[in-house]
Structures are given as C-alpha cells and as structure tokens.
Write a protein that holds these residues in place. Structure first.
Motif, PDB file in Angstrom:
ATOM      1  N   ALA A  55      -3.935   0.811 -10.654  1.00 23.83           N
ATOM      2  CA  ALA A  55      -4.357   0.360 -11.986  1.00 23.83           C
ATOM      3  C   ALA A  55      -3.294   0.676 -13.031  1.00 23.83           C
ATOM      4  N   ALA A  56      -2.740   1.884 -12.995  1.00 20.60           N
ATOM      5  CA  ALA A  56      -1.728   2.290 -13.971  1.00 20.60           C
ATOM      6  C   ALA A  56      -0.459   1.453 -13.860  1.00 20.60           C
ATOM      7  N   LEU A  57      -0.129   1.035 -12.648  1.00 24.21           N
ATOM      8  CA  LEU A  57       1.086   0.249 -12.417  1.00 24.21           C
ATOM      9  C   LEU A  57       0.844  -1.261 -12.514  1.00 24.21           C
ATOM     10  N   GLY A  58      -0.404  -1.641 -12.721  1.00 22.43           N
ATOM     11  CA  GLY A  58      -0.737  -3.059 -12.806  1.00 22.43           C
ATOM     12  C   GLY A  58      -0.637  -3.782 -11.471  1.00 22.43           C
ATOM     13  N   ILE A  59      -0.854  -3.052 -10.392  1.00 18.47           N
ATOM     14  CA  ILE A  59      -0.791  -3.645  -9.053  1.00 18.47           C
ATOM     15  C   ILE A  59      -2.191  -4.097  -8.665  1.00 18.47           C
ATOM     16  N   ASP A  60      -2.345  -5.402  -8.549  1.00 24.48           N
ATOM     17  CA  ASP A  60      -3.637  -5.980  -8.183  1.00 24.48           C
ATOM     18  C   ASP A  60      -3.385  -7.085  -7.161  1.00 24.48           C
ATOM     19  N   VAL A  61      -2.993  -6.655  -5.980  1.00 22.85           N
ATOM     20  CA  VAL A  61      -2.692  -7.598  -4.894  1.00 22.85           C
ATOM     21  C   VAL A  61      -3.622  -7.308  -3.730  1.00 22.85           C
ATOM     22  N   PRO A  62      -3.920  -8.316  -2.930  1.00 21.63           N
ATOM     23  CA  PRO A  62      -4.764  -8.073  -1.763  1.00 21.63           C
ATOM     24  C   PRO A  62      -4.033  -7.194  -0.752  1.00 21.63           C
ATOM     25  N   PRO A  63      -4.766  -6.532   0.129  1.00 25.24           N
ATOM     26  CA  PRO A  63      -4.124  -5.696   1.144  1.00 25.24           C
ATOM     27  C   PRO A  63      -3.079  -6.476   1.950  1.00 25.24           C
ATOM     28  N   LYS A  64      -1.964  -5.819   2.203  1.00 24.96           N
ATOM     29  CA  LYS A  64      -0.831  -6.434   2.887  1.00 24.96           C
ATOM     30  C   LYS A  64      -0.748  -5.986   4.350  1.00 24.96           C
ATOM     31  N   HIS A  65      -0.883  -4.674   4.571  1.00 22.65           N
ATOM     32  CA  HIS A  65      -0.764  -4.102   5.911  1.00 22.65           C
ATOM     33  C   HIS A  65      -2.093  -3.556   6.440  1.00 22.65           C
ATOM     34  N   PHE A  66      -2.852  -2.943   5.546  1.00 22.77           N
ATOM     35  CA  PHE A  66      -4.063  -2.221   5.940  1.00 22.77           C
ATOM     36  C   PHE A  66      -5.264  -2.697   5.135  1.00 22.77           C
ATOM     37  N   ASP A  67      -6.439  -2.690   5.786  1.00 22.15           N
ATOM     38  CA  ASP A  67      -7.673  -2.916   5.043  1.00 22.15           C
ATOM     39  C   ASP A  67      -8.653  -1.765   5.255  1.00 22.15           C
ATOM     40  N   THR A  68      -8.200  -0.748   6.001  1.00 29.64           N
ATOM     41  CA  THR A  68      -9.041   0.412   6.315  1.00 29.64           C
ATOM     42  C   THR A  68      -8.197   1.672   6.194  1.00 29.64           C
ATOM     43  N   VAL A  69      -8.777   2.727   5.625  1.00 31.25           N
ATOM     44  CA  VAL A  69      -8.094   4.011   5.519  1.00 31.25           C
ATOM     45  C   VAL A  69      -8.980   5.103   6.105  1.00 31.25           C
ATOM     46  N   LEU A  70      -8.349   6.036   6.822  1.00 33.95           N
ATOM     47  CA  LEU A  70      -9.037   7.180   7.423  1.00 33.95           C
ATOM     48  C   LEU A  70      -8.429   8.453   6.868  1.00 33.95           C
ATOM     49  N   GLU A  71      -9.280   9.402   6.537  1.00 33.85           N
ATOM     50  CA  GLU A  71      -8.751  10.697   6.120  1.00 33.85           C
ATOM     51  C   GLU A  71      -9.687  11.815   6.514  1.00 33.85           C
TER      52      GLU A  71
END
Length: 194
Positions: A55-71
């Motif tokens: 949001a701070a960088l104005g990045i609003d693009v659809p996922p490129k490599h990943f659509d799932t994150v695990l932590e």
C-alpha cells in the motif's frame, strides 16, 4: 502440481533472525534495506511484500509467483507485535501453530496438524506457487516438500541467531539454478530440488 518455494533472507552465516527472533528487516534489523536489490524485489517479487508495504509503495498488482503463503507461529508473531493480523491479505494465508486456538484475523487459516500433509494437499490444488516465508522450525519440518529455495543472501555475518532450517541432521542436495548479483552486495541464489 504447484511447487513450494522457501523464499527467505539470510546472512552469510545462515541466520534469518536474531537469537530472540523479531524482524531482521525492521528498524533494529541487520539486513541491507537500501540498494538496487529492493527495486528488483518490488518489480519481480511483489507477492512477498506485506500488505502495508504494498500500500505504501502503491503496488496493486495481481500475484505473479505465489497465491499462498505459509508461516510458522513465531514468524506470524512478528506481524502481530506490529499490530498486523494479516500481513499478506493478497495471498491465501496459513499459519502453523500448535498453541494458537483461534486466528486473530478471519482471513488467516490456522493449521495445527501435520505441515507436510497440509502442503501436499495444497500442492494438489490449482493455482500459483506456495511461498514458505519462515521460520526455521516450519522450514525444517517441510524440508522434504521444498521444491525451490530462493535465498536473498545479505553481505552480513550475524554470529548467532535463528538458522535457515531447524531440525534433524539430514543433508539434502539442491542444484543451483540462478544467481542474481546486486550492487548492494545482496545475492539472490535460486536452488531447485534434485
């Protein structure tokens, strides 16, 4: 089948966080947070940027490599300590914990069972890649399922701290697939599972 990528920042001596955990990229962190590697990260890997940074960088693009994150639980706690209950609202977000009974955010899915079983289930689904953000304990448990390892190697020696992987000794070979060098001194090393 989808692949699991452990995309993680590390020091030369294999440390991903200080001995007490916390955010090594934050104000008191030790990773290199200026230079040409950051612009590359914003452009080529926007999926791994936390929602507030996007949001701070104005990045609003659809996922490129990943659509799932695990932590893991400790990695998730870093966001909670900063008041962020879902650091990756643009991704399907899973937190692996045996101690949490309820997610602080309705979009975050808690997994208390076997991480390997869950990852195998996720790999069978359609979609983009699966990103393992950390930490060491979860990475150690999921090591047999990691298809790709992308290490953002920072020109720093920490001396002690949380390693890339935690777990039992069991050497596993990966093939070097790509090296990207930046003037900042950071290297992106991409390895694929043999």
């Amino acid at each position: 089948m989808r692949k699991l990528t452990y995309f993680v920042a590390s020091t030369i001596d294999g440390v991903i966080a200080g001995p007490g955990g916390g955010d090594p990229s934050g104000p008191d962190g030790f990773f290199v947070m200026e230079g040409d590697h950051l612009q590359d990260l914003f452009t080529d890997w926007p999926d791994i940027l936390p929602g507030p940074a996007r949001a701070a960088l104005g990045i609003d693009v659809p996922p490129k490599h990943f659509d799932t994150v695990l932590e893991g639980r400790a990695s998730y706690q870093v966001g909670l300590d900063a008041g962020i209950t879902d650091a990756y609202p643009h991704l399907e977000h899973y937190v692996f914990s045996r101690t949490m009974t309820e997610a602080p955010d309705p979009a975050v899915r808690l997994v208390s069972g076997d991480p390997v079983e869950k990852v195998r289930e996720l790999k069978r689904r359609d979609g983009l890649g699966i990103w393992l953000v950390g930490g060491a304990t979860l990475a150690g448990a999921l090591r047999p399922e990691i298809d790709e390892l992308v290490v953002k190697l920072h020109p720093v020696v920490a001396g002690a701290g949380i390693p890339l992987f935690s777990g039992e000794f069991g050497p596993q070979r990966f093939d070097l697939a790509d090296v990207r060098r930046f003037d900042s001194g950071v290297l992106y090393l991409t390895y694929t599972k043999r």
